[in-house]
Design a protein around this motif. Structure first.
Motif, short mmCIF file in Angstrom:
data_model
loop_
_atom_site.label_atom_id
_atom_site.label_comp_id
_atom_site.label_asym_id
_atom_site.label_seq_id
_atom_site.Cartn_x
_atom_site.Cartn_y
_atom_site.Cartn_z
N ASN A 152 0.75 -1.12 -0.48
CA ASN A 152 0.11 -0.18 -0.02
C ASN A 152 0.65 1.41 0.16
O ASN A 152 1.68 1.09 0.24
CB ASN A 152 -1.65 0.16 1.19
CG ASN A 152 -2.08 0.76 0.78
OD1 ASN A 152 -2.72 1.22 0.10
ND2 ASN A 152 -2.61 1.07 1.53
N LEU A 159 1.09 3.98 -6.16
CA LEU A 159 0.07 2.84 -6.64
C LEU A 159 0.35 2.72 -7.59
O LEU A 159 0.97 1.25 -8.38
CB LEU A 159 -0.69 2.44 -6.27
CG LEU A 159 -1.80 2.01 -4.54
CD1 LEU A 159 -3.30 2.13 -4.76
CD2 LEU A 159 -0.60 1.04 -4.32
N VAL A 178 -4.16 -4.67 -3.43
CA VAL A 178 -3.35 -3.82 -2.41
C VAL A 178 -2.75 -4.08 -0.78
O VAL A 178 -4.24 -4.18 -0.28
CB VAL A 178 -3.68 -2.18 -3.03
CG1 VAL A 178 -2.71 -1.54 -1.86
CG2 VAL A 178 -3.25 -2.68 -4.41
#
Length: 221
Positions: A152, A159, A178
């Motif tokens: 994360n 991301l 994630v």
């Protein structure tokens, strides 16, 4: 629903799915985001809003390159989804028809219990609802399906690099998890994407219940 638009238009489909996924517990609070490609336009939910209250006019519309086409009425003061850079990167690399980001409990827990950066599934019937992205064929239930997990980040747009590497390393996948956050999933159509999300949520839930029961591997006989 906007009766002036086709029933399958993203402005009608996305609010309907948001209400469904809120009731499922997959979009709690203001979490999660949905996007659907319609022609050359990408329709995306706004950021920081209660998803069960989204209306057809609340969506942002962009090109796959990130250019703004239209947005909600200014009086609503809505903000573009923080997921937009991640969505658009997936659209550019994988050419799907829809990308969903959900915060389902089972997907989050699966990332926290995984012993490496991958969730492994096999010998479960609902695996047949998952497609091999590289070929378009559905998996057999006996296939070993691997879903990559990335770490994360504090901001959603951070991301992108991790997502890109995961998609490169797992060309068959149509989803990336994630850690401690949720799932990004895609399909050729919004219907396929819905099927992928529902199949994975079921499979993760089964996996977690088996872990609770002390079963770590399902063997095919």
């Amino acid at each position: 629903m906007n009766p002036d638009l086709p029933q399958d238009h993203p402005r009608n489909i996305i609010p309907e799915l948001c209400r469904l996924y809120y009731s499922n517990g997959w979009m709690p609070g203001s979490g999660g985001s949905l996007s659907i490609k319609y022609g050359e336009e990408i329709y995306i939910t706004p950021s920081g809003v209660q998803k069960e209250r989204i209306q057809p006019e609340d969506l942002f519309v962009q090109t796959v390159e990130g250019e703004d086409i239209s947005g909600p009425p200014s009086k609503k003061a809505l903000r573009k989804s923080q997921c937009s850079p991640v969505f658009l990167n997936i659209y550019r690399l994988k050419k799907p028809g829809a990308v969903f980001h959900l915060h389902s409990k089972s997907s989050v827990m699966a990332t926290l219990l995984a012993e490496d950066n991958t969730v492994h599934l096999s010998n479960l019937q609902m695996i047949k609802g998952i497609r091999k992205w590289s070929t378009g064929e559905n998996h057999k239930f006996t296939d070993d399906v691997s879903i990559p997990i990335i770490d994360n980040t504090h901001r959603e747009d951070e991301l992108v690099d991790g997502m890109t590497k995961a998609m490169d390393n797992y060309p068959d996948t149509c989803a990336v998890l994630v850690r401690g956050h949720g799932i990004y999933a895609w399909g050729q159509t919004w219907e396929q994407t819905k099927l992928v999300c529902e199949s994975y949520d079921y499979l993760f839930d089964i996996m977690l219940q088996l872990r609770t029961a002390g079963v770590r591997e399902i063997r095919h006989t």
